[in-house]
Design an enzyme around this catalytic site. Structure first.
Site, PDB file in Angstrom:
ATOM      1  N   TYR A 176      -2.461  -0.770  10.142  1.00 14.41           N
ATOM      2  CA  TYR A 176      -2.806  -1.185   8.607  1.00 14.41           C
ATOM      3  C   TYR A 176      -1.572  -0.908   8.084  1.00 14.41           C
ATOM      4  O   TYR A 176      -0.808  -1.912   7.422  1.00 14.41           O
ATOM      5  CB  TYR A 176      -3.791  -0.442   8.064  1.00 14.41           C
ATOM      6  CG  TYR A 176      -3.806  -0.720   6.657  1.00 14.41           C
ATOM      7  CD1 TYR A 176      -4.417  -1.838   6.059  1.00 14.41           C
ATOM      8  CD2 TYR A 176      -3.642   0.376   5.749  1.00 14.41           C
ATOM      9  CE1 TYR A 176      -4.454  -1.879   4.556  1.00 14.41           C
ATOM     10  CE2 TYR A 176      -3.650   0.322   4.381  1.00 14.41           C
ATOM     11  CZ  TYR A 176      -4.181  -0.829   3.673  1.00 14.41           C
ATOM     12  OH  TYR A 176      -4.121  -1.049   2.416  1.00 14.41           O
ATOM     13  N   SER A 192       0.746  -1.141   0.081  1.00 10.97           N
ATOM     14  CA  SER A 192       0.070   0.194  -0.144  1.00 10.97           C
ATOM     15  C   SER A 192       0.964   1.214   0.030  1.00 10.97           C
ATOM     16  O   SER A 192       1.975   1.335   0.372  1.00 10.97           O
ATOM     17  CB  SER A 192      -0.951   0.126   1.375  1.00 10.97           C
ATOM     18  OG  SER A 192      -1.526   1.152   1.250  1.00 10.97           O
TER      19      SER A 192
END
Length: 265
Positions: free
Chosen positions: A155, A142
């Site tokens: 995350y 990400s």
């Protein structure tokens, strides 16, 4: 590795980028072992692709369950006969709250799905991939895997672990037929918030318009795989923040902190 005539294991195949990856891989002549925790979502992917079980086989699986993941390669081999590629795409985000307010169970869930799920699938399929004349592992990290986003700290940590894990794999597998790619998507128009169990997302139309369509993200990821790219930024925001962070890490983090202030409130 070209997708045509290859058997590719794909996680998160029921929605978002994963669904688009499945459809586009099938169009290129690949066969896909689609993995998702939702059986109805996998059925929708297969229906949209318009193919039979000989080309797309659904496997309902929680990728954080190591025992079930370990049993998966035999099932895939039984159906398709071989495996040429693995795309670890499945992932979930956390609640948009600070670490101090996030309970340990939520922390463990985010890490188990995003990081350990990737590790489990890689460990399970790597021995088979090493037997192929050409194979590929694509791991989706990400933008949050290389620059922190307040309210998504766990995350981001999990996706940063995916980044380093993938780069380590690349180095270890250099002398083998297995190529490795790490993917850093920015804002993509998917339903990851709902799929993470966080309800309907609250975003403005302007934010939605800036998000890259999932179909375009999938196209870029497949292109990176077929070109054996080491690293790929998906979206202008990811490319911009990658450069900004490398030039001045603190200023880049401060910039993100200001942008995320409204979300955190």
């Amino acid at each position: 590795m070209q997708a045509k005539d290859k058997v590719i294991v794909l996680t998160g195949a029921g929605s978002g980028i994963g669904q688009e990856l499945a459809i586009q891989l099938l169009r290129k002549g690949a066969r896909v072992a689609g993995i998702d925790i939702h059986s109805d979502a996998l059925a929708q992917t297969q229906a949209l692709a318009g193919v039979g079980d000989d080309q797309f086989k659904a496997f309902v699986l929680d990728i954080s369950d190591k025992q079930k993941v370990d049993a998966l390669p035999a099932e895939v081999i039984q159906h398709f006969g071989t495996v040429d590629g693995l795309i670890n795409n499945a992932g979930i985000i956390q609640k948009f709250i600070p670490i101090n307010d996030l309970n340990i169970e939520d922390i463990q869930r985010v890490i188990n799905v995003n990081f350990y799920g990737t590790v489990y699938l890689t460990k399970a399929f790597l021995p088979l991939l090493l037997e192929r004349p050409a194979a590929h592992i694509v791991n989706v990290s990400s933008m949050g895997g290389f620059i922190p986003f307040p309210g998504q700290t766990v995350y981001g940590a999990a996706k940063a672990a995916v980044k380093l894990f993938t780069e380590g794999l690349y180095a270890e597998l250099k002398a083998t037929p297995v190529r490795v790619t790490v993917v850093h998507p920015g804002a993509i128009a998917t339903n990851i918030v709902e799929n993470s169990g966080l309800g309907k997302p609250s975003i403005s139309s302007a934010q939605a318009n800036r998000a890259l369509p999932a179909a375009k993200a999938a196209e870029l990821i497949i292109k990176a795989m077929e070109r054996d790219q080491f690293r790929v930024m998906v979206g202008k925001d990811a490319s911009f923040m990658d450069l900004f962070y490398r030039l001045n890490p603190q200023r880049a983090v401060d910039f993100i902190q200001r942008k995320m202030a409204d979300v955190m409130r």
